[in-house]
Design an enzyme around this catalytic site. Sequence first.
Site, PDB file in Angstrom:
ATOM      1  N   PRO A   1       2.345 -10.976  -9.542  1.00  0.00           N
ATOM      2  CA  PRO A   1       1.443 -11.977  -9.882  1.00  0.00           C
ATOM      3  C   PRO A   1      -0.005 -11.350  -9.427  1.00  0.00           C
ATOM      4  CG  PRO A   1       3.565 -12.829  -8.469  1.00  0.00           C
ATOM      5  CD  PRO A   1       3.436 -11.522  -8.571  1.00  0.00           C
ATOM      6  N   GLU A   2      -0.948 -11.442 -10.457  1.00  0.00           N
ATOM      7  CA  GLU A   2      -2.215 -11.249 -10.334  1.00  0.00           C
ATOM      8  C   GLU A   2      -3.101 -12.579 -10.131  1.00  0.00           C
ATOM      9  OE1 GLU A   2      -3.133  -8.535 -13.805  1.00  0.00           O
ATOM     10  OE2 GLU A   2      -1.017  -7.805 -13.386  1.00  0.00           O
TER      11      GLU A   2
ATOM     12  N   HIS B   1      17.292 -16.519  -2.450  1.00  0.00           N
ATOM     13  CA  HIS B   1      15.974 -15.921  -2.404  1.00  0.00           C
ATOM     14  C   HIS B   1      15.019 -16.783  -1.778  1.00  0.00           C
ATOM     15  CE1 HIS B   1      18.026 -12.355  -4.163  1.00  0.00           C
ATOM     16  NE2 HIS B   1      17.973 -12.852  -5.267  1.00  0.00           N
TER      17      HIS B   1
ATOM     18  N   ARG C   1      12.579  -9.875  -4.543  1.00  0.00           N
ATOM     19  CA  ARG C   1      12.433  -8.279  -4.125  1.00  0.00           C
ATOM     20  C   ARG C   1      11.650  -8.357  -2.778  1.00  0.00           C
ATOM     21  NH1 ARG C   1      10.155  -5.523  -9.691  1.00  0.00           N
ATOM     22  NH2 ARG C   1      11.050  -6.442 -11.291  1.00  0.00           N
TER      23      ARG C   1
ATOM     24  N   ARG D   1     -17.666   9.060 -10.386  1.00  0.00           N
ATOM     25  CA  ARG D   1     -16.140   8.710 -10.156  1.00  0.00           C
ATOM     26  C   ARG D   1     -15.531   9.311 -11.396  1.00  0.00           C
ATOM     27  NH1 ARG D   1     -15.155   4.634  -6.593  1.00  0.00           N
ATOM     28  NH2 ARG D   1     -13.080   4.979  -6.971  1.00  0.00           N
TER      29      ARG D   1
END
Length: 270
Positions: free
Chosen positions: A2-3, A91, A110, A151
């Site tokens: 999930p972002e 879970h 997880r 960078r």
Amino acid sequence: MPELPEVEVTRLALAPHLEGQTLTGAVVRQGSLRWPVPADLGTLLRGRVVLRLRRRGKYLMVDFATGQLLLHLGMSGSLRLLPQDLAPAIHDHVDILLADGRCLRFRDPRRFGLILWNAEGATHPLLRDLGPEPLAPDFSGETLYRRSRGRQQAVKSFLMDAHTVVGVGNIYANESLFRAGIDPRRAAGRISAARYDLLVTAIGEVLREAIAQGGTTLRDFLQPDGGNGYFRLSLQAYGREGEPCTRCGRTLRGLRLGGRATVFCPNCQR
């Protein structure tokens, strides 16, 4: 994983139901997540009233008059409001109990998520060094341009660094760079201010569209009502290696940058 859009979708769905609610405790079935769940979580939460549910990057923060609960969905986590007497699945690791008979149930196959307590007045170390919010009004191309000077790392890796900007994970970095026409392999320090302006616009568009469509469900993510996110139907780069570019028709290329799947058009992105 999930972002930002998936976390924001979760926040928007849960906030009207949680804010103003009194908590009566917690049930911890599995406390061994990425960080251990506090053993006294039920005691810490009992009698507290939820003032506000906020997001910082990919973290959710439940604010109380004193103290704060910090949550992260990890790679496969989800939060749902359910009746307390509904039997948990294998879970379903933690229930946060509400006085109205419901619970906020945390599911994480997880076990890479986290639920932590943050004392009043303290900034948790996980939040301390995070970069700016990409949807904030003051986030600009100038911000990225200044941070990128000198960078040499690939701009996609630069964009996914939470010290650069928070919440732009792999899916949305691919999509934003595609829309902005920037090659993900290009050194961050070699991109002009004008092109960073285009990139910031693309990031905002992609994230807002993803939020409006309920996020992106590829495998694990579920909205708090159990539904999928449908932004996957709008993906133009991520997951489309070998398919034709939606702009020029050339074949999209795939590679790995920083260990993450990267897809781009060698003709449109420079």
